[in-house]
Write an enzyme that holds these catalytic residues in place. Structure first.
Site, PDB file in Angstrom:
ATOM      1  N   HIS A 194       0.816  -1.207   0.000  1.00 58.50           N
ATOM      2  CA  HIS A 194       0.000   0.000   0.000  1.00 58.50           C
ATOM      3  C   HIS A 194       0.853   1.262   0.000  1.00 58.50           C
ATOM      4  O   HIS A 194       2.070   1.243   0.197  1.00 58.50           O
ATOM      5  CB  HIS A 194      -0.977   0.002   1.180  1.00 58.50           C
ATOM      6  CG  HIS A 194      -0.350   0.130   2.542  1.00 58.50           C
ATOM      7  ND1 HIS A 194      -0.054   1.340   3.121  1.00 58.50           N
ATOM      8  CD2 HIS A 194       0.009  -0.817   3.442  1.00 58.50           C
ATOM      9  CE1 HIS A 194       0.457   1.148   4.322  1.00 58.50           C
ATOM     10  NE2 HIS A 194       0.514  -0.160   4.542  1.00 58.50           N
ATOM     11  N   CYS A 230       2.317  -4.622   7.127  1.00 54.11           N
ATOM     12  CA  CYS A 230       2.149  -4.517   5.678  1.00 54.11           C
ATOM     13  C   CYS A 230       3.377  -3.881   5.040  1.00 54.11           C
ATOM     14  O   CYS A 230       4.251  -3.340   5.718  1.00 54.11           O
ATOM     15  CB  CYS A 230       0.902  -3.701   5.347  1.00 54.11           C
ATOM     16  SG  CYS A 230      -0.642  -4.570   5.700  1.00 54.11           S
TER      17      CYS A 230
END
Length: 573
Positions: free
Chosen positions: A447, A466
């Site tokens: 992301h 992440c």
């Protein structure tokens, strides 16, 4: 995801048999002896657990298709003597000595029928075991591959084995090598570091009372210079393609840590995942003192990973977690390389493989319970207005209704499981403009991030698990440009509109998150990333310690040159 070796090229039509080179025609005593051994499962006993059941079945099929004639010709068998060298250059211990291979060849062509049968089976076992190790485990379970032409069908491995025994076993074995782009580069790096070892490697630099910083005068500086020379950081440019800084240092005072030498240290730090400040602190000193044998082991371990994961997908994304880098590949062509931010030590990014299914433009952020408890609950207890100021909407998990954060008792036990915090889309969102999703049990994805300044750091284990991308739009456009079901233009327009929308890829793209101790970067330089999660094998230290080159201060020596007085300051080397 299934682990596979390099796919073998199917060969259709009847197996090749060079009868004039076998030494015996079909139907001879040796064929009868081989048949008796195959029927008695001698192949199973010979191979044991060294290869898969399918590889054993392939060996039985190979003999049966040749009516149990020997597989190995003399010319091919003689070439097998060089197989150990092929295994070694691939970081593999074949398990056989050259003498054992030679003994099998002698038995195959010099003994009676029983001895020759045993010799042929031993040569077959030798080749199969080596090919299995080179491939990371033969995944061809002996099943039949349907022919595209009229004629018999046979498994790829059967064809490969018969081809090896009748022509070139080394070339056929190499067809099993990993197709991963990293593999051949690491193989070259392995040769370089074995050359370093053959040249004596290097010794340790002793610890000092203080860190060594540029500009300091320290008796350890000559040792530092010798250590960098030993690994190729200070060498003629033609010496070693795998080192990032290769030109010779100019002459300098032996114990002065000057800026030129500091540049070499910064290159070393960059290749080892360390802060690139030129300061020789505990972490940099530990990396400098790792032995050449330990680095060879790192390279071999990385190669072993790629042997069992060769089929990465024609188009794929690769993230090596401790390298802080993501790469997008089409075949063996590198399309994109960019910096990443990965999980902290207490919230590590997990290594696994999956398939990218969709991209979310302008995502909301649904805070995980664990992260909410660690990072947000304390702030909300002090000030419920924190939620609105940071664009969070609070929902009741049971009813799904929106809740005013000022009406919640944030000190209530279990409150973190009763509410759901959601951050609205926009430039303030922790996920930035987009997220790239490959649904998985670890809740990990790629992301964007609004915290762009964090990419300026050299050590970037900073996220909650992440992977944050330096240029996520570029990566997303690479995915959409290669997909027939998503328009890149529409995707980019949606990004600009700040409207939340999912874009499902027509063709999924493989993504591989790895935690490897050695990689070759896009510039061709070998890297040994820092072990940010303490998952690597503990490195061994170099043997011996460089002696200090202590320079004694001397008074000026006055000499008379051609009748004139002069001053000369001599430096002891």
């Amino acid at each position: 995801m299934a682990e596979t070796h390099a796919p073998l090229k199917r060969v259709d039509g009847p197996a090749i048999v060079v009868e004039s080179m076998l030494g015996e025609p079909k139907g001879s005593e040796i064929a009868a002896a081989i048949e008796a051994r195959v029927m008695a499962d001698r192949i199973d006993m010979t191979l044991g657990k060294a290869v898969s059941p399918g590889a054993k079945e392939a060996a039985r099929l190979a003999y049966a298709q040749g009516v149990f004639a020997p597989i190995w010709t003399r010319d091919a068998a003689e070439k097998l003597v060089d197989a150990n060298a092929t295994c070694k250059e691939n970081g593999i211990d074949s398990g056989y000595t050259d003498a054992q291979i030679r003994a099998a060849i002698d038995a195959r062509f010099m003994g009676n029928a029983d001895a020759r049968a045993d010799g042929d089976l031993m040569l077959t076992a030798t080749w199969l075991i080596m090919a299995s190790k080179l491939s990371g485990g033969l995944s061809d379970e002996g099943g039949m591959v349907k022919s595209t032409m009229t004629g018999p069908t046979r498994s790829d491995l059967v064809v490969a084995l018969r081809k090896a025994g009748q022509s070139d076993p080394i070339a056929t074995m190499k067809e099993f090598s990993s197709l991963a782009p990293q593999y051949s580069k690491l193989r070259d790096a392995l040769k370089t570091y074995r050359d370093h070892a053959a040249n004596g490697g290097w010794m340790k630099i002793r610890d000092g009372k203080e860190m060594l910083e540029p500009g300091m005068n320290d008796p350890r500086v000559p040792a530092l210079r010798e250590r960098l020379k030993a690994e190729g950081y200070i060498q003629p440019a033609a010496f070693n393609f795998f080192m990032p800084v290769l030109d010779d240092l100019p002459e300098t005072a032996p114990t002065v840590y000057d800026e030129t030498l500091a540049v070499k240290v910064q290159a070393f730090q960059a290749a080892h995942g360390l802060k690139q400040d030129g300061v020789i602190g505990p972490a940099t000193l530990a990396a400098l003192n790792e032995s050449v044998e330990s680095k060879i082991d790192r390279i071999e371990r990385a190669m072993n990973h790629w042997r069992s994961r060769s089929d990465l997908g024609e188009r794929h994304i690769w993230v090596n977690i401790p390298s802080y880098r993501a790469e997008a590949w089409t075949g063996d062509r590198l399309d994109i390389a960019m910096d990443t931010i990965v999980g902290k030590k207490r919230t590590p990014t997990t290594a696994f493989s999956d398939e990218i299914e969709y991209i979310v433009a302008n995502p909301k952020w649904f805070l995980p319970i664990g992260l909410f408890k660690r990072q947000k609950l304390r702030k909300l207890r002090k000030d419920p207005g924190y939620a609105a100021r940071h664009n969070y909407v609070v929902y009741d998990r049971a009813s799904g209704a929106k809740v005013n954060p000022h009406t919640i008792d944030w000190n209530e036990p279990g409150v973190s499981r009763k509410i759901q915090m959601v951050q609205t889309p926009g430039p303030h969102n922790a996920l930035g403009q987009l997220k790239i999703i490959f649904p998985n049990k670890h809740s990990i994805y790629l992301h964007d991030t609004p915290d762009r300044h964090l990419f300026e750091r050299d050590v970037r284990a900073l996220s909650s698990g992440c992977v944050r991308l330096l240029d996520p739009v570029k990566m997303a456009n690479w995915l959409t440009d290669g997909d027939e079901g998503v328009s890149t233009e529409v995707f980019n327009t949606t990004l600009q509109s700040r409207e939340r929308e999912r874009f499902y890829l027509d063709k999924h793209v493989q993504v591989h998150l790895t935690y490897l101790p050695a990689v070759v970067n896009p510039d061709g330089h070998v890297e040994f990333p820092a072990d940010i999660y303490q998952q690597f094998k503990k490195p061994t230290l170099a043997k011996g310690t460089y002696p200090d080159d202590i320079v004694e201060e001397q008074e000026d020596l006055y000499v008379e040159i051609d009748g004139e007085s002069g001053s000369r300051s001599d430096t002891l080397q």
